[in-house]
Motif scaffolding. Structure first.
Motif, PDB file in Angstrom:
ATOM      1  N   VAL A 127       3.714 -11.764  -1.571  1.00  0.00           N
ATOM      2  CA  VAL A 127       2.754 -10.753  -1.528  1.00  0.00           C
ATOM      3  C   VAL A 127       2.316 -10.190  -0.286  1.00  0.00           C
ATOM      4  N   PRO A 128       1.507  -9.266  -0.027  1.00  0.00           N
ATOM      5  CA  PRO A 128       1.184  -8.629   1.556  1.00  0.00           C
ATOM      6  C   PRO A 128       0.127  -9.725   1.888  1.00  0.00           C
ATOM      7  N   LEU A 148      -4.038 -10.312  -7.745  1.00  0.00           N
ATOM      8  CA  LEU A 148      -3.273  -9.379  -6.734  1.00  0.00           C
ATOM      9  C   LEU A 148      -3.935  -7.861  -6.694  1.00  0.00           C
ATOM     10  N   ALA A 149      -4.323  -7.368  -7.654  1.00  0.00           N
ATOM     11  CA  ALA A 149      -4.834  -6.053  -7.495  1.00  0.00           C
ATOM     12  C   ALA A 149      -6.266  -6.526  -6.921  1.00  0.00           C
ATOM     13  N   LEU A 152      -5.817  -6.505  -3.164  1.00  0.00           N
ATOM     14  CA  LEU A 152      -5.565  -5.203  -2.571  1.00  0.00           C
ATOM     15  C   LEU A 152      -6.393  -4.097  -3.024  1.00  0.00           C
ATOM     16  N   LYS A 154      -7.144  -2.539  -5.510  1.00  0.00           N
ATOM     17  CA  LYS A 154      -6.382  -1.802  -6.522  1.00  0.00           C
ATOM     18  C   LYS A 154      -6.544  -2.285  -7.903  1.00  0.00           C
ATOM     19  N   LEU A 159      -0.055  -1.292  -9.109  1.00  0.00           N
ATOM     20  CA  LEU A 159       0.750  -2.219  -8.593  1.00  0.00           C
ATOM     21  C   LEU A 159       2.140  -1.680  -8.944  1.00  0.00           C
ATOM     22  N   ALA A 197       7.500  -6.405   0.349  1.00  0.00           N
ATOM     23  CA  ALA A 197       6.429  -6.788  -0.447  1.00  0.00           C
ATOM     24  C   ALA A 197       5.389  -7.376   0.716  1.00  0.00           C
ATOM     25  N   GLY A 200       3.840  -4.942   2.351  1.00  0.00           N
ATOM     26  CA  GLY A 200       3.005  -3.942   1.604  1.00  0.00           C
ATOM     27  C   GLY A 200       3.351  -2.542   1.541  1.00  0.00           C
ATOM     28  N   ASP A 204       3.975  -3.744  -3.849  1.00  0.00           N
ATOM     29  CA  ASP A 204       2.884  -4.894  -3.704  1.00  0.00           C
ATOM     30  C   ASP A 204       3.398  -6.344  -3.846  1.00  0.00           C
TER      31      ASP A 204
END
Length: 314
Positions: A127-128, A148-149, A152, A154, A159, A197, A200, A204
């Motif tokens: 992941v970023p 993760l969302a 980020l 988001k 994603l 990834a 990013g 994502d």
């Protein structure tokens, strides 16, 4: 001699591999293309000012004539360095003239890279930087995507997750899509997917099972840019599980990014062979050859692009 001072000599090694393999693009001979890249990279490494050891290379000594695991590389003068190489990631792409093949190398001070031993396959999550420390690798996949969302800023629906298109991933692909996210499938090239990834860019996250050697190389890139990664041995072949246990690892045991690459003083270098999301391909203009490379230095987290035009000898 610091790691940063090794940057250009090691870039020259990946550039040489790309130029060496260029003649084999689209010729249907992946072994020949890979062999040309290996030979050119090995030759270019002889003058690099380091006492290098190939930790992750083309296989054991009896399988690979050059860049085999344990081979000493460099001129022997300078820092003791662990080297991981994949002279052609995406040999099928190279042979078919398709986008996505790259030359990859990673370097770190001696003893800092994970040695996978007999573990050929690894389950990976990359992941970023914004998601570093915010994903629980033991959580259900839908929860990981939700976290993760959030990290980020988001929606899960926004994603994109890089997954290798393999039969073993059919259920995972459905699960990612059921959670609302999109998948980016590729037949090969999970180092490229992992780098995308970690940066990013285009995707994502990377999820799923790929090669362990590629996993260690990916960890170097993720560490260098400040992203995050988890890995776990995921045996796919007969006897692999028993050999992994003998080596002292438990299948499914979570390996953090710090387990895969200890320090931050890491260098990741890639040169494009055929065009990809992250690099242009090598181009032969008759009197000169152009290459496009990416260098990520962990000491400062900098990403550089290096474009080189080299006259053709003779």
């Amino acid at each position: 001699m610091s790691m940063e001072q090794l940057t250009m000599p090691l870039v020259r090694a990946t550039e040489a591999a790309a130029r060496g393999a260029e003649a084999w693009i689209g010729r249907g001979e992946k072994e020949q293309g890979d062999g040309a890249a290996v030979e050119a990279m090995r030759q270019a490494m002889t003058s690099v000012p380091m006492a290098g050891e190939v930790v992750i290379g083309e296989g054991e000594k009896d399988e690979a004539p050059m860049l085999y695991n344990g081979e000493k590389v460099g001129n022997g003068e300078g820092p003791a360095i662990d080297i991981a190489v994949d002279p052609v990631e995406g040999t099928n792409f190279l042979a078919k003239g398709m986008p996505g093949s790259i030359v990859v190398l990673a370097a770190a001070p001696q003893g800092e890279m994970f040695r996978p031993g007999p573990g050929f396959y690894m389950d990976k999550l990359v992941v970023p930087p914004a998601a570093r420390g915010k994903i629980d690798p033991n959580a259900p996949l839908a929860s990981q995507l939700g976290d993760l969302a959030s990290a980020l800023d988001k929606q899960v629906e926004d994603l994109r997750v890089f997954v290798l298109e393999k039969p073993r991933h059919q259920d995972m692909i459905k699960e990612i899509q059921a959670a609302g996210a999109r998948v980016r499938l590729a037949s090969d090239g999970d180092v490229s997917g992992g780098v995308m990834a970690a940066l990013g860019e285009s995707v994502d996250a990377l999820m799923g099972i790929g090669g362990t050697p590629e996993g260690v190389i990916t960890a170097c890139a993720a560490k260098a840019v400040g992203g995050d990664m988890f890995g776990a041995m995921a045996p796919q072949k007969e006897d692999e599980e028993a050999k992994i246990r003998e080596f002292g690892l438990e299948p499914g045991q979570i390996l953090t990014m710090d387990d895969l690459i200890k320090g931050d003083n890491v260098l990741f270098v890639a040169t494009g062979l055929t065009p990809s999301d992250i690099l242009d391909g090598v181009r032969d203009y008759g009197d000169l050859v152009s290459t496009d490379s990416m260098v990520i230095t962990g000491a400062h987290g900098t990403v550089q692009r290096i474009q080189t035009e080299k006259p053709v000898a003779g």
